[in-house]
Design an enzyme around this catalytic site. Structure first.
Site, PDB file in Angstrom:
ATOM      1  N   MET A  42       0.839  -1.199   0.000  1.00  0.00           N
ATOM      2  CA  MET A  42       0.000   0.000   0.000  1.00  0.00           C
ATOM      3  C   MET A  42       0.870   1.244   0.000  1.00  0.00           C
ATOM      4  O   MET A  42       1.845   1.331   0.750  1.00  0.00           O
ATOM      5  CB  MET A  42      -0.900   0.011   1.234  1.00  0.00           C
ATOM      6  CG  MET A  42      -1.826  -1.185   1.349  1.00  0.00           C
ATOM      7  SD  MET A  42      -2.719  -1.195   2.926  1.00  0.00           S
ATOM      8  CE  MET A  42      -3.671   0.303   2.776  1.00  0.00           C
ATOM      9  N   SER A  43       0.511   2.225  -0.839  1.00  0.00           N
ATOM     10  CA  SER A  43       1.210   3.505  -0.893  1.00  0.00           C
ATOM     11  C   SER A  43       2.693   3.270  -1.233  1.00  0.00           C
ATOM     12  O   SER A  43       2.998   2.622  -2.234  1.00  0.00           O
ATOM     13  CB  SER A  43       1.025   4.261   0.430  1.00  0.00           C
ATOM     14  OG  SER A  43       1.464   5.584   0.328  1.00  0.00           O
ATOM     15  N   MET A  44       3.617   3.762  -0.426  1.00  0.00           N
ATOM     16  CA  MET A  44       5.032   3.467  -0.664  1.00  0.00           C
ATOM     17  C   MET A  44       5.277   1.961  -0.715  1.00  0.00           C
ATOM     18  O   MET A  44       6.220   1.489  -1.350  1.00  0.00           O
ATOM     19  CB  MET A  44       5.879   4.100   0.428  1.00  0.00           C
ATOM     20  CG  MET A  44       7.376   3.876   0.286  1.00  0.00           C
ATOM     21  SD  MET A  44       8.235   4.523   1.745  1.00  0.00           S
ATOM     22  CE  MET A  44       9.938   4.116   1.348  1.00  0.00           C
ATOM     23  N   ASN A  66      -1.072  -1.219  -4.479  1.00  0.00           N
ATOM     24  CA  ASN A  66      -2.062  -0.164  -4.303  1.00  0.00           C
ATOM     25  C   ASN A  66      -1.372   1.101  -3.754  1.00  0.00           C
ATOM     26  O   ASN A  66      -1.287   1.292  -2.564  1.00  0.00           O
ATOM     27  CB  ASN A  66      -3.140  -0.624  -3.316  1.00  0.00           C
ATOM     28  CG  ASN A  66      -4.129   0.479  -2.986  1.00  0.00           C
ATOM     29  OD1 ASN A  66      -4.422   1.315  -3.825  1.00  0.00           O
ATOM     30  ND2 ASN A  66      -4.638   0.486  -1.758  1.00  0.00           N
TER      31      ASN A  66
END
Length: 406
Positions: free
Chosen positions: A236-238, A259
């Site tokens: 997720m994210s980074m 994601n």
């Protein structure tokens, strides 16, 4: 159709995004939409002290309500109130980044967020176990969650890897419920630079994330409830970079979910003047770059938070040193080594990493799927914050087809 990033706080995209992030957990009982709107209505744009005060008051109120419900035997009401408290304490603490290691308020709020998550978890219809994952000469803290009705056979397991400011509790809240309902196990963990691994052990981020994920998979495959042929890595994210980086070297997963997809994480810090920033840093104009960043930080909440958080999670003392660190976080030269099937998610209005999912997808040589969620769905912001129900649906559709119908 305008982007939601300017909706709640028209002059402060950072406040808007973090509020929508908090609202998103309403899908899992950890927020009430009208309550969040009410909280935001009392916070002046850019007022970080007001932000902390209002979110903390809401969290404290949720704890009182949880305890009242628990005393009356209303366990489901108590569970959701504890989860709201966890979410709101995390949100209250978000901008405390001047010196988190020595900030008693930051520590207290982080500890309360974690404690309230576990108070709520005790009332969930799942089996939850705190685990310690062997890592180098220490361990990484994790949470292993499985359906309460123990299966007669090992189950598919999703390893959830957070990002630049995630905690294991938050990433578990964001996706575990929908996956557990489908019979998956879920392992959430704090790696270096994240959550308790950072706060308690002072482990900072490292770009070679395979050195983190491989020990996590080594641990997971020893668990008797885990089907070794159906392990999923979810970033997720980074974490979209971290998991992709690990997958270039670690090939035991059956599927990868990003994601969102990230090819070059450092691009988030070079968006406004990428050529100039690279040039100044390359030729040692550190003082000039730091002064420029300090000026931007005075007027831009998001930039201030990103720089201060980066100094903390990377273990560096200046903004320019942080930017140098992020330049290491690229898949250049190794993306071709990813062999595992990948789902790349994209948010067209991502204000951190716009364009990165397409860049990664274009360069992948493995089996790959690209899904862009939309403004019409309210899902176009970074990591689709505020639209977690739709996000979970897309991810679980992919995993059910990939793992059980192929």
């Amino acid at each position: 159709m305008p982007s939601l990033i300017n909706y709640l706080f028209p002059r402060n995209p950072s406040f808007t995004f973090e509020a929508l992030r908090a609202i998103g957990y309403a899908s899992f009982g950890a927020a009430d939409v009208a309550e969040v709107l009410s909280i935001c209505s009392r916070i002046p744009s850019g007022d970080e002290s007001g932000w902390l005060q209002e979110w903390r008051k809401a969290a404290d109120r949720a704890v009182t309500n949880a305890q009242n419900s628990l005393a009356k035997g209303n366990t489901s009401g108590a569970r959701d109130a504890f989860l709201r408290a966890s979410n709101y304490y995390r949100t209250a603490e978000f901008y405390r980044r001047e010196n988190p290691f020595d900030d008693d308020v930051s520590k207290e709020l982080a500890e309360l967020s974690s404690a309230m998550f576990f108070a709520g978890a005790e009332l969930m219809p799942w089996t939850l176990e705190k685990v310690n994952i062997p890592y180098q000469t220490t361990t990484l803290p994790g949470i292993f969650i499985r359906p309460k009705a123990k299966s007669s056979r090992p189950a598919a397991t999703v390893i959830v890897n957070g990002g630049y400011d995630s905690t294991k509790e938050e990433v578990g809240l964001s996706c575990a419920a929908s996956m557990l309902e489908l019979g998956f196990n879920v392992l959430c963990f704090d790696g270096p630079g994240q959550g308790d691994a950072l706060r308690q052990q002072k482990l900072v981020f490292r770009y070679d994330w395979e050195k983190v994920v491989t020990p996590v998979i080594d641990y997971v495959i020893t668990h008797p409830d885990v089907d070794q042929s159906k392990i999923v890595l979810y970033g997720m994210s980074m974490g979209g970079y971290l998991v992709a980086r690990a997958a270039a070297f670690e090939h035991r997963a059956a599927a990868i979910v990003l994601n969102d997809g990230v090819y070059d994480f450092g691009s988030a810090f070079r968006r406004e003047s990428p050529a100039l920033a690279k040039l100044l840093i390359r030729y040692g104009w550190d003082t000039t770059v730091n002064r420029f960043l300090e000026l931007k930080m005075r007027w831009n909440t998001g930039i201030k938070w990103a720089v201060l958080n980066g100094k903390w999670v990377f273990g560096v003392s200046s903004g320019v040193d942080m930017m140098r660190k992020t330049d290491e976080y690229t898949l250049e030269g190794i993306v071709e080594n990813i062999k595992t099937p990948v789902l790349v998610l994209d948010a067209p209005d991502d204000h951190f990493l716009a364009g990165q999912p397409e860049e990664l997808y274009k360069r992948l040589k493995c089996e790959k799927t690209f899904v862009q969620l939309t403004r019409e769905e309210g899902a176009s912001l970074h990591c689709h914050c505020g639209s977690f129900a739709r996000l979970s649906q897309v991810i679980c559709d992919y995993l059910m087809e990939r793992l059980f119908q192929s």
